[in-house]
Write an enzyme that holds these catalytic residues in place. Structure first.
Site, mmCIF file in Angstrom:
data_model
loop_
_atom_site.group_PDB
_atom_site.id
_atom_site.type_symbol
_atom_site.label_atom_id
_atom_site.label_comp_id
_atom_site.label_asym_id
_atom_site.label_seq_id
_atom_site.Cartn_x
_atom_site.Cartn_y
_atom_site.Cartn_z
ATOM 1 N N GLU A 1 -3.656 -0.986 14.471
ATOM 2 C CA GLU A 1 -4.269 -0.105 13.457
ATOM 3 C C GLU A 1 -5.553 0.460 14.022
ATOM 4 O OE1 GLU A 1 -5.124 -1.541 9.464
ATOM 5 O OE2 GLU A 1 -3.266 -2.694 9.456
ATOM 6 N N GLN B 1 0.806 -1.221 0.000
ATOM 7 C CA GLN B 1 0.000 0.000 0.000
ATOM 8 C C GLN B 1 0.835 1.264 0.000
ATOM 9 O OE1 GLN B 1 -2.431 -1.725 3.418
ATOM 10 N NE2 GLN B 1 -3.903 -0.386 2.427
ATOM 11 N N HIS C 1 1.230 -9.256 4.859
ATOM 12 C CA HIS C 1 0.160 -8.260 4.928
ATOM 13 C C HIS C 1 -0.573 -8.265 3.584
ATOM 14 C CE1 HIS C 1 -1.331 -4.383 6.962
ATOM 15 N NE2 HIS C 1 -2.087 -4.566 5.891
ATOM 16 N N TYR D 1 -6.197 8.159 5.031
ATOM 17 C CA TYR D 1 -6.103 7.944 6.477
ATOM 18 C C TYR D 1 -4.895 8.652 7.098
ATOM 19 C CZ TYR D 1 -9.225 3.754 6.417
ATOM 20 O OH TYR D 1 -10.266 2.868 6.316
ATOM 21 N N SER E 1 -5.452 2.181 -0.861
ATOM 22 C CA SER E 1 -6.411 1.320 -0.149
ATOM 23 C C SER E 1 -6.852 0.199 -1.085
ATOM 24 C CB SER E 1 -7.603 2.159 0.317
ATOM 25 O OG SER E 1 -8.645 1.321 0.732
ATOM 26 N N TRP E 2 -6.697 -1.042 -0.634
ATOM 27 C CA TRP E 2 -6.896 -2.245 -1.454
ATOM 28 C C TRP E 2 -8.118 -2.188 -2.356
ATOM 29 C CZ3 TRP E 2 -2.682 -5.104 -0.714
ATOM 30 C CH2 TRP E 2 -2.024 -5.000 0.510
ATOM 31 N N ASN F 1 -1.080 -10.397 9.125
ATOM 32 C CA ASN F 1 -2.032 -9.314 9.350
ATOM 33 C C ASN F 1 -3.444 -9.763 9.001
ATOM 34 O OD1 ASN F 1 -2.548 -6.301 9.761
ATOM 35 N ND2 ASN F 1 -3.462 -6.614 7.754
ATOM 36 N N GLU F 2 -4.327 -9.755 9.998
ATOM 37 C CA GLU F 2 -5.777 -9.898 9.820
ATOM 38 C C GLU F 2 -6.230 -11.118 9.007
ATOM 39 O OE1 GLU F 2 -7.522 -6.378 8.222
ATOM 40 O OE2 GLU F 2 -6.983 -5.145 9.933
ATOM 41 N N LYS G 1 -9.816 7.345 -0.379
ATOM 42 C CA LYS G 1 -10.065 7.107 1.042
ATOM 43 C C LYS G 1 -8.728 7.284 1.753
ATOM 44 C CE LYS G 1 -12.409 3.746 4.009
ATOM 45 N NZ LYS G 1 -12.745 2.328 4.216
HETATM 46 C C1 BGP Z 1 -6.978 -2.962 7.454
HETATM 47 C C2 BGP Z 1 -5.732 -3.343 6.688
HETATM 48 C C3 BGP Z 1 -4.967 -2.188 6.139
HETATM 49 C C4 BGP Z 1 -5.811 -1.018 5.683
HETATM 50 C C5 BGP Z 1 -6.962 -0.708 6.613
HETATM 51 C C6 BGP Z 1 -7.958 0.288 6.077
HETATM 52 O O1 BGP Z 1 -7.878 -3.999 7.363
HETATM 53 O O2 BGP Z 1 -4.856 -4.070 7.519
HETATM 54 O O3 BGP Z 1 -4.098 -2.701 5.182
HETATM 55 O O4 BGP Z 1 -6.122 -1.063 4.363
HETATM 56 O O5 BGP Z 1 -7.668 -1.870 6.958
HETATM 57 O O6 BGP Z 1 -8.841 -0.357 5.233
HETATM 58 P P1 BGP Z 1 -9.354 0.264 3.887
HETATM 59 O O7 BGP Z 1 -8.134 0.660 3.145
HETATM 60 O O8 BGP Z 1 -10.124 -0.836 3.225
HETATM 61 O O9 BGP Z 1 -10.225 1.395 4.257
#
Ligand code: BGP
Length: 467
Positions: free
Chosen positions: A374, A18, A115, A436, A427-428, A159-160, A434
């Site tokens: 996070e 990212q 990740h 942050y 953001s994926w 991660n997650e 979006k």
């Molecule tokens: C978490 C991930 C991050 C990041 C974040 C925000 O789930 O670990 O990599 O992307 O979410 O999410 P998004 O970019 O979909 O808003």
């Protein structure tokens, strides 16, 4: 005055794919995102925030703004372009330089091994559903420990897991874009936990002096009413998305309460979970030895009973009110009119973080410590006169830090907080609108601009108290 614990980490988070960009540079191999995003033609990840070239500047800025910890991840495909085989020396050197730059600035690196960025060849073999992937992941982790283990003090295995499987097999917005295959998601989560446990074992048996943990996304689930069927829906989603992973992490097995619900969900979705006795040996070992839990927390959900077919609409554009999320055999997420949401329909509910932290302490008293790895608010920031007046983000983060302090006062051992994200990143599933970051990124010029939140964060870090 609300003081943070002594030596609290005021961190900021990034992830390789990212932030780095440079997706086809210096021998890097493809992850499963590259071809998929190219085919879609909507978002281009190839430059992202150009952290690959600008990391020194970003880490200096982080230090200048009081940040003393950073989450980075190692892009597996920079080290092993095909996921395994001979290492790519320029990738290996890059992470030496990056880690050294963090250490030189007193910004402690917390390094994630996976990740969301499985190498494309291993993804094609079945990703976490294949044993080849798991073996390669263990070998890659071993390589990273040998190469960087003498200077990295904090490792994160994965991660997650829940977000990975929800994205790949339920929501379908991560490749291979499968929808509503809940049994595949459950199997893959289990496999990820076993892979995590094997890596913890490897790390501990080799006697490294650092710490190792895992990061879970943990969102609290509440019934929208007191009706027993709504309460049941909340329990079911909590078990699927939170407890299944937490049991594996801290008890090395799945409790009867968890397994009953998982089996019922599997039955309603015509699937089964395959496990081996060996899996639980690894899980138990890791449950005993794991040093910390990382919690990613953005939102909580309000659930209502649902007995239809699974149905999801992912709001990836920030068009408020467009989300749908209902799962067969589980429940439906509904809007709670009393709770504000972001433009992406994520309920803003700091109480859910406090509740989650306290419940971990109560349910898994053997946990050692927690980092909130996070938390942050995605918004459509606008740059005016070289900054962003992101008061909504400051408010969001302040409320969540206050929730953490309440949990600390209730006896939970929380040692740090990492805002997502250090600078604006890719953001994926939402691309670039979006944002942050504490630092605004002009994605055309790659210039950085500290937002109002960056100055606020600095003041807080300097005073070690909530401001
Ligand atoms: C978490 C991930 C991050 C990041 C974040 C925000 O789930 O670990 O990599 O992307 O979410 O999410 P998004 O970019 O979909 O808003």
């Amino acid at each position: 005055m609300q003081k943070f614990p002594k030596n609290f980490i005021f961190g900021a988070a990034t992830a390789a794919y990212q932030a780095e960009g440079a997706t086809q540079v210096d021998g890097k191999g493809k992850t499963y995102w590259d071809d998929y995003l190219e085919e879609q033609g909507v978002f281009d990840p190839s430059t992202a925030s150009d952290f690959y070239h600008k990391y020194r500047e970003d880490i200096e800025q982080a230090h200048a703004f009081g940040i003393n910890g950073i989450r980075i991840s190692i892009a597996w495909t920079r080290l092993f372009p095909e996921g395994k085989g001979a290492p790519n020396q320029s990738g290996v050197s890059y992470y030496h330089d990056l880690i050294d730059a963090c250490l030189a600035q007193g910004v402690e690196p917390f390094v994630t091994l996976h990740h969301f960025d499985t190498p494309a060849p291993l993804y094609k073999k079945g990703d976490w559903l294949s044993s080849e992937m798991i073996e390669a992941y263990v070998a890659f982790s071993d390589f990273c420990f040998k190469e960087y283990g003498h200077k990295v003090n904090y490792w994160i295995t994965i991660n997650e897991p829940w977000s990975v499987v929800a994205g790949q097999y339920i929501i379908g917005h991560f490749p291979p874009n499968i929808h509503y295959d809940i049994p595949k998601a459950i199997q893959s989560m289990h496999n990820m936990m076993v892979a995590h446990a094997r890596v913890v074992k490897l790390y501990k048996e080799q006697g490294y002096s650092g710490e190792i943990g895992i990061v879970h996304i943990l969102e609290s689930k509440y019934p929208i009413s007191e009706l027993p069927e709504d309460q049941d829906a909340a329990v079911r989603e909590h078990i699927l998305a939170n407890r299944f992973m937490l049991d594996a992490t801290f008890t090395g097995t799945y409790s009867a309460e968890v397994m009953n619900v998982i089996e019922d969900i599997l039955k309603k979705n015509q699937g089964e979970l395959r496990t081996e006795p060996r899996d639980f040996e690894y899980l138990s070992y890791a449950a005993d030895k794991i040093d910390f839990l990382g919690i990613n927390y953005y939102a909580s959900h309000f659930l209502k009973a649902y007995d239809g077919e699974s149905m999801i609409h992912h709001n990836g554009t920030g068009e408020k009110g467009s989300s749908v999320f209902a799962l067969k055999g589980i429940g439906e997420r509904v809007n709670n009119p009393l709770i504000p949401t972001t433009d992406w329909d994520w309920p803003i509910f700091p109480q859910g973080l406090e509740d989650m932290l306290v419940s971990i302490k109560e349910m898994y008293p053997n946990y050692k410590k927690i980092y909130v790895t996070e938390n942050g608010m995605g918004d459509k920031d606008v740059l005016i006169e070289e900054t962003v007046q992101d008061d909504a983000r400051i408010d969001y983060v302040r409320q969540h830090l206050a929730a953490i302090l309440k949990a600390v006062a209730r006896g939970v051992n929380v040692q740090g907080y990492f805002i997502w994200s250090l600078m604006d990143v890719f953001s994926w599933t939402n691309g670039y609108n979006k944002r942050y970051g504490l630092f605004y990124v002009n994605f055309e010029t790659q210039e950085r601009y500290p937002k109002k939140s960056a100055y606020w964060y600095k003041e807080m870090a300097m005073k070690n108290e909530l401001v």
